[in-house]
Design a protein around this motif. Sequence first.
Motif, mmCIF file in Angstrom:
data_model
loop_
_atom_site.group_PDB
_atom_site.id
_atom_site.type_symbol
_atom_site.label_atom_id
_atom_site.label_comp_id
_atom_site.label_asym_id
_atom_site.label_seq_id
_atom_site.Cartn_x
_atom_site.Cartn_y
_atom_site.Cartn_z
ATOM 1 N N LYS A 58 0.833 -1.190 0.000
ATOM 2 C CA LYS A 58 0.000 0.000 0.000
ATOM 3 C C LYS A 58 0.872 1.246 0.000
ATOM 4 O O LYS A 58 2.023 1.211 0.415
ATOM 5 C CB LYS A 58 -0.928 0.004 1.215
ATOM 6 C CG LYS A 58 -2.073 -0.988 1.130
ATOM 7 C CD LYS A 58 -3.057 -0.733 2.263
ATOM 8 C CE LYS A 58 -4.272 -1.615 2.116
ATOM 9 N NZ LYS A 58 -5.284 -1.317 3.171
ATOM 10 N N GLU A 94 -6.828 3.033 -1.830
ATOM 11 C CA GLU A 94 -6.037 2.695 -0.652
ATOM 12 C C GLU A 94 -6.862 1.965 0.403
ATOM 13 O O GLU A 94 -6.339 1.117 1.129
ATOM 14 C CB GLU A 94 -5.455 3.981 -0.042
ATOM 15 C CG GLU A 94 -4.466 3.777 1.085
ATOM 16 C CD GLU A 94 -3.124 3.268 0.593
ATOM 17 O OE1 GLU A 94 -2.283 2.932 1.449
ATOM 18 O OE2 GLU A 94 -2.904 3.207 -0.626
ATOM 19 N N ASP A 95 -8.140 2.278 0.485
ATOM 20 C CA ASP A 95 -8.987 1.746 1.549
ATOM 21 C C ASP A 95 -10.115 0.916 0.951
ATOM 22 O O ASP A 95 -11.192 1.414 0.650
ATOM 23 C CB ASP A 95 -9.556 2.907 2.375
ATOM 24 C CG ASP A 95 -10.195 2.441 3.674
ATOM 25 O OD1 ASP A 95 -10.563 1.257 3.774
ATOM 26 O OD2 ASP A 95 -10.320 3.271 4.596
ATOM 27 N N GLU A 97 -11.917 -1.303 2.338
ATOM 28 C CA GLU A 97 -13.042 -1.351 3.257
ATOM 29 C C GLU A 97 -13.995 -0.188 2.997
ATOM 30 O O GLU A 97 -15.213 -0.352 2.941
ATOM 31 C CB GLU A 97 -12.532 -1.298 4.696
ATOM 32 C CG GLU A 97 -13.616 -1.293 5.767
ATOM 33 C CD GLU A 97 -14.290 -2.637 5.973
ATOM 34 O OE1 GLU A 97 -15.295 -2.685 6.695
ATOM 35 O OE2 GLU A 97 -13.802 -3.630 5.408
ATOM 36 N N THR A 272 -13.054 4.214 8.786
ATOM 37 C CA THR A 272 -11.797 3.937 8.086
ATOM 38 C C THR A 272 -11.558 4.945 6.968
ATOM 39 O O THR A 272 -10.430 5.376 6.747
ATOM 40 C CB THR A 272 -11.777 2.514 7.499
ATOM 41 O OG1 THR A 272 -12.823 2.376 6.518
ATOM 42 C CG2 THR A 272 -11.983 1.470 8.593
ATOM 43 N N ALA A 273 -12.628 5.340 6.275
ATOM 44 C CA ALA A 273 -12.493 6.321 5.194
ATOM 45 C C ALA A 273 -12.003 7.659 5.735
ATOM 46 O O ALA A 273 -11.129 8.300 5.147
ATOM 47 C CB ALA A 273 -13.826 6.497 4.468
ATOM 48 N N THR A 276 -8.303 7.372 6.726
ATOM 49 C CA THR A 276 -7.458 7.288 5.529
ATOM 50 C C THR A 276 -7.388 8.656 4.846
ATOM 51 O O THR A 276 -6.323 9.074 4.371
ATOM 52 C CB THR A 276 -8.007 6.241 4.541
ATOM 53 O OG1 THR A 276 -8.072 4.962 5.194
ATOM 54 C CG2 THR A 276 -7.120 6.131 3.310
#
Length: 332
Positions: A58, A94-95, A97, A272-273, A276
């Motif tokens: 990543k 990148e994320d 999820e 999570t967003a 990130t």
Amino acid sequence: MNLTCLFSLENLLSHQKGTYSMTKTNVTQPVYNSENQNHILKHSASAHTIHSIGTYQKYLPEATPATHIQFLQASGNVDYKPTNNYMFQGLFQEDTEALTNLICATLHWSRSKIKSIEITNPIILGQYIESKTFILDIKVLLNDNTIINLEMQLNNYQNWPERSLSYLCRNFDNLNKGSDYSDVKTAIHIGFLDFTLFSHQPEFHATYKMQNIKSHNVYSDKFILHVIELNNIHLATDEDHYYEIDKWASLFKAKTWEEIRMLVNDNPALQTAAETLYRLNMDERFRETCERFAQAEIEHNGVIQRNITLTQINEELSQTNEELTTQIATKD
């Protein structure tokens, strides 16, 4: 909620007339695959965790308790929001999820419907790209049977219906040689717009399908357009609220870190967003590319506006010329 918007599709489907109708759709859970970058990320529907396979690295280092605390303490303006094209691409590449949760919210699906998700057009984050010519969108293969294209568009260039249909048609043309037509993958285009697409019918979340104009029978469930108008969050329906697509739209538009933390409080789907997004905003190399895209967008808007002005002047001159020609002919 079922709203109908009629369109003539002679040029789209062998002169078969039909309509697009606002319908409720249903989604599921993820795989991230890129031969170019030599990596696959799999998301388990049962365990709800992402497993890394292969040599994928990543862009960002692994999150730590320290970065979480930094996010909780962040204050002030968000320099680069997901409405920035490069940030939008980087955040959801990148994320995985976050990408899964966004798709579920948009399509009004439960997470259990997603078995796999694969980004088929990844970019190398942090690497220099020419912002003036590089078009960013996220193309996803979902459950090996659905192709989804996600785009962020801030400005209205008066061509979104044609543009989105062009992207959708390209993705719908996905059969391999020798395959049966019934094997064609479902194609879905999702556009996040920061303007009202149809001024006579403002709407937060619209879903368009082809259907018969008279009977309203849906022609196919494999050709679908979603439009999310970020400037019309206040028009979100109860169903939009239930699946929290309105919260994603609010996250995209949030101006401060304090506002973002209020949105994601007790909401793991957005957590999570948000973190990130914060970490990408703190990365200097990533910020530089975001700034190039922001400046390129401003320059492009200037060119578009100048072209519009020149077109208007040309039309006025043509009209004046016609009037003078008529006057001269009358005198003769």
